[in-house]
Design an enzyme around this catalytic site. Structure first.
Site, PDB file in Angstrom:
ATOM      1  N   GLY A  44       8.358   2.229   7.358  1.00  0.00           N
ATOM      2  CA  GLY A  44       7.672   3.107   6.419  1.00  0.00           C
ATOM      3  C   GLY A  44       7.591   4.664   7.050  1.00  0.00           C
ATOM      4  N   GLY A 100       6.061   7.566   5.108  1.00  0.00           N
ATOM      5  CA  GLY A 100       4.770   7.411   4.509  1.00  0.00           C
ATOM      6  C   GLY A 100       3.892   9.147   4.797  1.00  0.00           C
ATOM      7  CD  GLN A 101      -2.135   9.845   3.054  1.00  0.00           C
ATOM      8  OE1 GLN A 101      -2.044   8.218   2.490  1.00  0.00           O
ATOM      9  NE2 GLN A 101      -2.747  10.606   2.902  1.00  0.00           N
ATOM     10  CG  ASP A 127      10.896   4.658   4.858  1.00  0.00           C
ATOM     11  OD1 ASP A 127      11.683   4.415   3.561  1.00  0.00           O
ATOM     12  OD2 ASP A 127      10.057   5.524   4.739  1.00  0.00           O
ATOM     13  CE1 TYR A 169      -2.387  -2.219   0.598  1.00  0.00           C
ATOM     14  CE2 TYR A 169      -4.277  -1.735  -0.152  1.00  0.00           C
ATOM     15  CZ  TYR A 169      -3.439  -1.643   0.982  1.00  0.00           C
ATOM     16  OH  TYR A 169      -3.020  -0.390   2.119  1.00  0.00           O
TER      17      TYR A 169
HETATM   18  N1  LIG Z   1      -3.183   6.481   2.586  1.00  0.00           N
HETATM   19  C1  LIG Z   1      -3.563   4.802   3.611  1.00  0.00           C
HETATM   20  O1  LIG Z   1      -4.672   5.455   2.556  1.00  0.00           O
HETATM   21  C2  LIG Z   1      -4.253   3.880   4.060  1.00  0.00           C
HETATM   22  C3  LIG Z   1      -5.185   3.168   3.616  1.00  0.00           C
HETATM   23  C4  LIG Z   1      -5.738   2.160   4.752  1.00  0.00           C
HETATM   24  C5  LIG Z   1      -4.199   0.867   4.645  1.00  0.00           C
HETATM   25  N2  LIG Z   1      -2.860   2.038   4.667  1.00  0.00           N
HETATM   26  C6  LIG Z   1      -2.173   1.516   4.943  1.00  0.00           C
HETATM   27  O2  LIG Z   1      -0.824   1.915   6.016  1.00  0.00           O
HETATM   28  C7  LIG Z   1       0.363   2.159   5.882  1.00  0.00           C
HETATM   29  C8  LIG Z   1       1.102   3.132   5.223  1.00  0.00           C
HETATM   30  O3  LIG Z   1       0.310   3.462   4.518  1.00  0.00           O
HETATM   31  P1  LIG Z   1       0.960   5.032   3.797  1.00  0.00           P
HETATM   32  O4  LIG Z   1       0.110   5.543   3.094  1.00  0.00           O
HETATM   33  O5  LIG Z   1       1.476   6.121   5.243  1.00  0.00           O
HETATM   34  O6  LIG Z   1       1.457   4.200   2.802  1.00  0.00           O
HETATM   35  P2  LIG Z   1       2.990   5.289   2.204  1.00  0.00           P
HETATM   36  O7  LIG Z   1       3.059   4.417   0.320  1.00  0.00           O
HETATM   37  O8  LIG Z   1       2.718   6.296   2.187  1.00  0.00           O
HETATM   38  O9  LIG Z   1       3.893   4.630   2.540  1.00  0.00           O
HETATM   39  C9  LIG Z   1       5.025   3.528   2.951  1.00  0.00           C
HETATM   40  C10 LIG Z   1       5.937   3.416   3.061  1.00  0.00           C
HETATM   41  O10 LIG Z   1       7.206   2.506   3.637  1.00  0.00           O
HETATM   42  C11 LIG Z   1       8.497   2.979   2.658  1.00  0.00           C
HETATM   43  N3  LIG Z   1       8.666   1.447   2.100  1.00  0.00           N
HETATM   44  C12 LIG Z   1       8.659   1.251   0.946  1.00  0.00           C
HETATM   45  N4  LIG Z   1       9.650  -0.135   0.450  1.00  0.00           N
HETATM   46  C13 LIG Z   1      10.133  -0.157   2.028  1.00  0.00           C
HETATM   47  C14 LIG Z   1      11.395  -1.314   2.496  1.00  0.00           C
HETATM   48  N5  LIG Z   1      11.041  -2.044   1.536  1.00  0.00           N
HETATM   49  N6  LIG Z   1      12.197  -0.945   3.258  1.00  0.00           N
HETATM   50  C15 LIG Z   1      11.238  -0.167   4.095  1.00  0.00           C
HETATM   51  N7  LIG Z   1      10.135   1.281   3.576  1.00  0.00           N
HETATM   52  C16 LIG Z   1      10.141   1.175   2.984  1.00  0.00           C
HETATM   53  C17 LIG Z   1       8.300   4.069   1.605  1.00  0.00           C
HETATM   54  O11 LIG Z   1       9.274   4.525   1.385  1.00  0.00           O
HETATM   55  C18 LIG Z   1       7.108   4.973   2.465  1.00  0.00           C
HETATM   56  O12 LIG Z   1       7.964   6.173   2.951  1.00  0.00           O
HETATM   57  C19 LIG Z   1       0.070   0.691   4.544  1.00  0.00           C
HETATM   58  O13 LIG Z   1       0.394  -0.486   5.110  1.00  0.00           O
HETATM   59  C20 LIG Z   1      -0.872   0.298   4.310  1.00  0.00           C
HETATM   60  O14 LIG Z   1      -1.561   0.089   3.166  1.00  0.00           O
HETATM   61  C21 LIG Z   1      -2.739   2.955   3.922  1.00  0.00           C
END
Ligand SMILES: NC(=O)c1ccc[n+]([C@@H]2O[C@H](COP(=O)([O-])OP(=O)(O)OC[C@H]3O[C@@H](n4cnc5c(N)ncnc54)[C@H](O)[C@@H]3O)[C@@H](O)[C@H]2O)c1
Length: 310
Positions: A8, A11-12, A34, A138
């Site tokens: 992943g 992502g962010q 990804d 979630y």
């Molecule tokens: N951003 C936040 O504020 C936050 C807060 C708490 C926890 N988290 C956790 O951190 C982790 C990453 O979060 P994020 O904000 O970067 O999420 P995001 O949604 O920005 O990125 C997720 C990434 O996963 C990829 N993805 C989706 N389906 C997929 C698949 N089947 N196989 C491979 N990749 C796939 C997407 O293309 C994306 O690039 C997650 O577990 C999230 O729950 C994030």
């Protein structure tokens, strides 16, 4: 951590974590992955669908990884619109990642979230160990994921580690559909329109953190002495407890005419109200020295400067 596979990674969090890890450990020692690929990727990269049972294992083996950082997931607001898909991605992906770590004897990191808490959790100074009965898909995934990571440590000795992230604020990659996304949008809107309409109601407090603190926390936890890690998989970490009007106040110190309006989204508001106001990060501070550098004012100054440049 000498060779790290990140799932992943576009992502962010991943897009910034990849940069930081490559700066720390060398570009070729950090393999991004990804379900899609950027044309201008700066280092090794694999297409990996985490729901494909063997894809993570194959990528980790191919690159001789010693660590998996598993970030691929569906976030809170999106997960609520497609709960069955969220279960398959969030739990299936995690299981496949843990299995790869077990089979190849790898160190393992995955983030949990403040979303693991629920409406019956104490809202103020939420303890490390407390009631966890989340009401969102979630949240259900995150609690189950924390337990699964504990299980892989106790049952198989996999070196699993993790944090409960609060809402993360960053200027590089837009957030992926979480409940705290308004706290990123407010800065973009402040620069572009000098006003913002918040989908979260006034007075709704949630934990937040600026991305540099979130990235430093991963590196610090992964490099920590394992003997000191009592809790291991779901450390509460937070830097800021804020409601929409607190962000507006911090922004007005730089853009005095900034205006905040409200148009509350009932789905995200309900999720937000089920989460804590502020969590207690003392276990992370004591066990591996977690410390956040950015408060709301420092973060606001940096966000506005960076977004203006962008
Ligand atoms: N951003 C936040 O504020 C936050 C807060 C708490 C926890 N988290 C956790 O951190 C982790 C990453 O979060 P994020 O904000 O970067 O999420 P995001 O949604 O920005 O990125 C997720 C990434 O996963 C990829 N993805 C989706 N389906 C997929 C698949 N089947 N196989 C491979 N990749 C796939 C997407 O293309 C994306 O690039 C997650 O577990 C999230 O729950 C994030």
């Amino acid at each position: 951590m000498k060779k790290i596979l990140v799932t992943g990674a576009l992502g962010q969090i991943g897009s910034e974590l990849l940069r930081q890890l490559r700066a720390n450990y060398g570009t070729n020692n950090v393999i991004g992955s990804d379900i899609w690929q950027k044309e201008d990727e700066e280092g090794p990269f694999e297409i990996v669908d985490v729901t494909d049972e063997k894809a993570i294992y194959n990528a980790a083996k191919k690159h001789n990884a010693d660590t998996i950082m598993h970030l691929a997931a569906l976030l809170s607001a999106k997960a609520e619109s497609v709960p069955q898909l969220a279960w398959n991605l969030n739990m299936g992906g995690l299981m496949n990642a843990l299995e790869a770590a077990r089979e190849l004897d790898l160190q393992f990191f995955t983030p949990s979230s403040i979303g693991a808490f629920g409406p019956t959790t104490p809202k103020k100074h939420t303890p490390q160990e407390t009631t966890m009965r989340p009401t969102s898909m979630y949240g259900v995934n995150k609690v189950a994921g924390e337990l699964l990571c504990d299980y892989y440590f106790y049952r198989y000795g996999v070196d699993t580690r993790g944090v409960r992230y609060p809402g993360l604020i960053s200027y590089m990659t837009p957030p992926g559909g979480g409940t705290t996304d308004y706290a990123v949008e407010i800065y973009y809107d402040a620069i572009k329109h000098k006003q913002c309409t918040s989908y979260i109601a006034e007075g709704t407090y949630m934990d937040m953190m600026y991305m540099p603190d979130a990235l430093n926390a991963v590196v610090k936890l992964m490099e920590a002495n394992p003997d000191k890690l009592v809790h291991r998989n779901a450390y509460n970490i937070s830097a800021i407890s804020a409601a929409p009007e607190d962000f507006a106040g911090a922004i007005r110190k730089h853009i005095p005419e900034f205006e905040l309006k409200f148009d509350v989204d009932p789905v995200r508001q309900q999720i937000a109200e089920s989460w804590p106001d502020n969590i207690d990060s003392s276990a992370a501070e004591e066990e591996w020295g977690f410390k956040a550098e950015y408060d709301i004012d420092l973060m606001t100054e940096d966000m506005l400067t960076k977004l203006q440049m962008k």
